[in-house]
Design an enzyme around this catalytic site. Structure first.
Site, PDB file in Angstrom:
ATOM      1  NE  ARG A 224      37.949  52.117  -8.553  1.00 26.04           N
ATOM      2  CZ  ARG A 224      37.545  51.863  -9.789  1.00 26.04           C
ATOM      3  NH1 ARG A 224      36.504  51.004  -9.936  1.00 26.04           N
ATOM      4  NH2 ARG A 224      37.603  52.377 -10.807  1.00 26.04           N
ATOM      5  CG  HIS A 272      37.540  45.841 -10.941  1.00 26.52           C
ATOM      6  ND1 HIS A 272      38.290  46.764 -10.217  1.00 26.52           N
ATOM      7  CD2 HIS A 272      36.936  46.239 -12.140  1.00 26.52           C
ATOM      8  CE1 HIS A 272      38.063  47.774 -10.606  1.00 26.52           C
ATOM      9  NE2 HIS A 272      37.288  47.569 -11.696  1.00 26.52           N
TER      10      HIS A 272
HETATM   11  P1  NDP Z   1      29.823  59.200 -12.534  1.00 30.00           P
HETATM   12  O1  NDP Z   1      30.693  60.395 -11.785  1.00 30.00           O
HETATM   13  O2  NDP Z   1      29.225  59.494 -13.732  1.00 30.00           O
HETATM   14  O3  NDP Z   1      28.547  59.319 -11.399  1.00 30.00           O
HETATM   15  C1  NDP Z   1      28.896  59.186  -9.936  1.00 30.00           C
HETATM   16  C2  NDP Z   1      27.336  59.441  -9.221  1.00 30.00           C
HETATM   17  O4  NDP Z   1      27.569  59.391  -7.691  1.00 30.00           O
HETATM   18  C3  NDP Z   1      26.818  60.788  -9.578  1.00 30.00           C
HETATM   19  O5  NDP Z   1      25.314  60.625  -9.490  1.00 30.00           O
HETATM   20  C4  NDP Z   1      27.203  61.502  -8.242  1.00 30.00           C
HETATM   21  O6  NDP Z   1      26.135  62.731  -7.758  1.00 30.00           O
HETATM   22  C5  NDP Z   1      27.141  60.280  -7.319  1.00 30.00           C
HETATM   23  N1  NDP Z   1      27.727  60.716  -6.041  1.00 30.00           N
HETATM   24  C6  NDP Z   1      29.105  61.004  -5.796  1.00 30.00           C
HETATM   25  N2  NDP Z   1      29.608  61.512  -4.725  1.00 30.00           N
HETATM   26  C7  NDP Z   1      28.533  61.395  -3.976  1.00 30.00           C
HETATM   27  C8  NDP Z   1      27.984  61.594  -2.630  1.00 30.00           C
HETATM   28  N3  NDP Z   1      28.958  62.176  -1.732  1.00 30.00           N
HETATM   29  N4  NDP Z   1      26.821  61.503  -2.420  1.00 30.00           N
HETATM   30  C9  NDP Z   1      25.904  60.982  -2.990  1.00 30.00           C
HETATM   31  N5  NDP Z   1      25.797  60.923  -4.405  1.00 30.00           N
HETATM   32  C10 NDP Z   1      27.237  60.963  -4.959  1.00 30.00           C
HETATM   33  O7  NDP Z   1      30.330  58.248 -12.204  1.00 30.00           O
HETATM   34  P2  NDP Z   1      30.050  56.650 -13.134  1.00 30.00           P
HETATM   35  O8  NDP Z   1      29.050  56.522 -13.358  1.00 30.00           O
HETATM   36  O9  NDP Z   1      30.878  56.878 -14.513  1.00 30.00           O
HETATM   37  O10 NDP Z   1      30.945  55.695 -12.553  1.00 30.00           O
HETATM   38  C11 NDP Z   1      30.772  55.203 -10.980  1.00 30.00           C
HETATM   39  C12 NDP Z   1      31.977  54.429 -10.327  1.00 30.00           C
HETATM   40  O11 NDP Z   1      31.672  53.154 -11.196  1.00 30.00           O
HETATM   41  C13 NDP Z   1      33.329  54.762 -11.083  1.00 30.00           C
HETATM   42  O12 NDP Z   1      33.776  56.064 -10.386  1.00 30.00           O
HETATM   43  C14 NDP Z   1      34.032  53.432 -10.722  1.00 30.00           C
HETATM   44  O13 NDP Z   1      34.636  53.223  -9.461  1.00 30.00           O
HETATM   45  C15 NDP Z   1      33.023  52.125 -11.013  1.00 30.00           C
HETATM   46  N6  NDP Z   1      33.098  51.449 -12.139  1.00 30.00           N
HETATM   47  C16 NDP Z   1      33.531  50.323 -11.899  1.00 30.00           C
HETATM   48  C17 NDP Z   1      33.732  49.287 -13.010  1.00 30.00           C
HETATM   49  C18 NDP Z   1      33.835  47.763 -12.645  1.00 30.00           C
HETATM   50  O14 NDP Z   1      34.099  47.101 -13.491  1.00 30.00           O
HETATM   51  N7  NDP Z   1      33.456  47.223 -11.558  1.00 30.00           N
HETATM   52  C19 NDP Z   1      33.697  49.816 -14.282  1.00 30.00           C
HETATM   53  C20 NDP Z   1      33.398  51.179 -14.502  1.00 30.00           C
HETATM   54  C21 NDP Z   1      33.267  52.127 -13.332  1.00 30.00           C
HETATM   55  P3  NDP Z   1      25.757  63.884  -8.936  1.00 30.00           P
HETATM   56  O15 NDP Z   1      25.061  63.349 -10.105  1.00 30.00           O
HETATM   57  O16 NDP Z   1      24.801  64.468  -8.165  1.00 30.00           O
HETATM   58  O17 NDP Z   1      27.198  64.372  -8.913  1.00 30.00           O
HETATM   59  C1  OXD Z   2      36.473  51.855 -14.337  1.00 35.22           C
HETATM   60  C2  OXD Z   2      36.630  50.493 -13.774  1.00 35.22           C
HETATM   61  O1  OXD Z   2      36.673  52.710 -13.533  1.00 35.22           O
HETATM   62  O2  OXD Z   2      36.843  49.555 -14.815  1.00 35.22           O
HETATM   63  O3  OXD Z   2      36.514  52.065 -15.489  1.00 35.22           O
HETATM   64  O4  OXD Z   2      36.646  50.104 -12.676  1.00 35.22           O
END
Ligand code: NDP
Ligand code: OXD
Length: 309
Positions: A224, A272
């Site tokens: 993001r 994006h």
């Molecule tokens: P998940 O919730 O599956 O994974 C998030 C990861 O971040 C987990 O490993 C989590 O740790 C870690 N995390 C969260 N908070 C912290 C913190 N404070 N300190 C350390 N680690 C942290 O999310 P996704 O993988 O499904 O998606 C990630 C992001 O990707 C989405 O939220 C979105 O913003 C972005 N996205 C962007 C897209 C694009 O087209 N650019 C498309 C899709 C998503 P733990 O495993 O220990 O909980």
């Molecule tokens: C998502 C994205 O969060 O597209 O799925 O950014």
């Protein structure tokens, strides 16, 4: 027992048709059409207008049609005490992995620079890198970061990841929590951000963090825009601490035409679109959760109100 789709782009009809095809008996509405507000129990949302989730007295669930839910918490009028779900989908993960791997290879082999050189009719061979030259560090080892880590290992990259809890991923060194962050950063040469945007991770990509990466590191933000302090990135690119950045996400989208990132020679922009929910693949999980909601059963892919992801 109906679903309303609330989003401001031009995809309401695509989602409506995909939902109706799979569940012809469930009434589905776009939020701008005439619809019985008290019959709505699920809102399927993506960057909805602020305040648009208020007029549903019987709403029982807010379903994000993407992986992220930050935009729901940003709307202080949204009923965030209700269950919130998000998308976890194999295509969303593999599309993201393919995007990031493409960006990494373009960096290794100077493909973006050659495009600029071609435009200027300049013939200039550059020493290229190999997979073995760099260690990739992934911030966030969840649904997307976890698959990316696996895929990078299969390509032969050295990979490490940082998350809240420790992970067991074959050949991936796992770091967790703020105490581990400096050690993780000091050995990361290509940094990929795949964290959710929460109070804890907002503006995490700042001068202090970049300063802990080795000189010449490359940064990829596909999570993001709110994770990044734009001015800090510009400063670290301009003083040559960072060799470049690939950005897919921005504070304001579309990225305003006057933003300095557009013209920066070390910044590579995509709109994006690293990974986008595939309606046919995602619709079954939305409908399954709608069924679960009606039956009073636990919902899948529920977001924690405490952690915000
Ligand atoms: P998940 O919730 O599956 O994974 C998030 C990861 O971040 C987990 O490993 C989590 O740790 C870690 N995390 C969260 N908070 C912290 C913190 N404070 N300190 C350390 N680690 C942290 O999310 P996704 O993988 O499904 O998606 C990630 C992001 O990707 C989405 O939220 C979105 O913003 C972005 N996205 C962007 C897209 C694009 O087209 N650019 C498309 C899709 C998503 P733990 O495993 O220990 O909980
Ligand atoms: C998502 C994205 O969060 O597209 O799925 O950014």
């Amino acid at each position: 027992m109906s679903i309303v789709i609330v989003r401001q782009d031009d995809k309401i009809d695509i989602w409506k048709q995909a939902l109706q095809k799979e569940a012809p008996d469930v009434p589905i509405y776009g939020y701008l059409e005439e619809h019985p507000r008290d019959a709505i129990d699920m809102a399927l949302v993506w960057k909805h207008p602020r305040g648009s989730l208020k007029p549903y007295p019987n709403l029982k669930c807010i379903a994000s049609s993407g992986a992220g839910v930050d935009f729901i918490f940003e709307d202080d009028t949204a009923p965030t005490q209700l269950p919130i779900t998000r998308v976890v989908d194999p295509y969303l993960a593999s599309d993201m992995s393919e995007h990031v791997i493409g960006v990494i290879f373009a960096y290794l082999k100077h493909l973006n620079q050659y495009k600029i050189d071609q435009h200027n009719r300049v013939w200039r061979p550059l020493a290229y890198h190999r997979i073995s030259d760099f260690k990739v560090g992934i911030l966030g080892l969840g649904a997307l970061g976890g698959l990316l880590a696996d895929d990078l290992v299969r390509f032969g990259f050295r990979v490490q990841g940082w998350s809240r809890s420790k992970k067991e991923i074959d050949q991936v060194e796992s770091f967790s929590g703020r105490v581990d962050l400096p050690r993780f950063l000091s050995s990361t040469e290509i940094l990929v951000c795949l964290l959710p945007l929460t109070e804890d991770t907002k503006e995490i990509l700042d001068k202090e963090l970049f300063g802990q990466l080795p000189k010449g590191a490359y940064v990829i933000n596909v999570a993001r825009g709110g994770h990044l302090v734009d001015a800090d990135l510009m400063e670290m690119l301009d003083n040559d601490h960072l060799s470049g950045a690939a950005l897919d996400v921005f504070h304001i989208e579309p990225l305003p035409t006057e933003h300095p990132f557009w013209a920066h020679p070390k910044v590579h922009i995509s709109p994006h679109y690293a990974s986008v929910s595939d309606t046919d693949s995602v619709v079954p999980q939305i409908l399954e959760n709608h069924q679960r909601l009606l039956a009073g059963r636990p919902l899948k892919n529920r977001v924690s109100i405490t952690t915000g992801y």
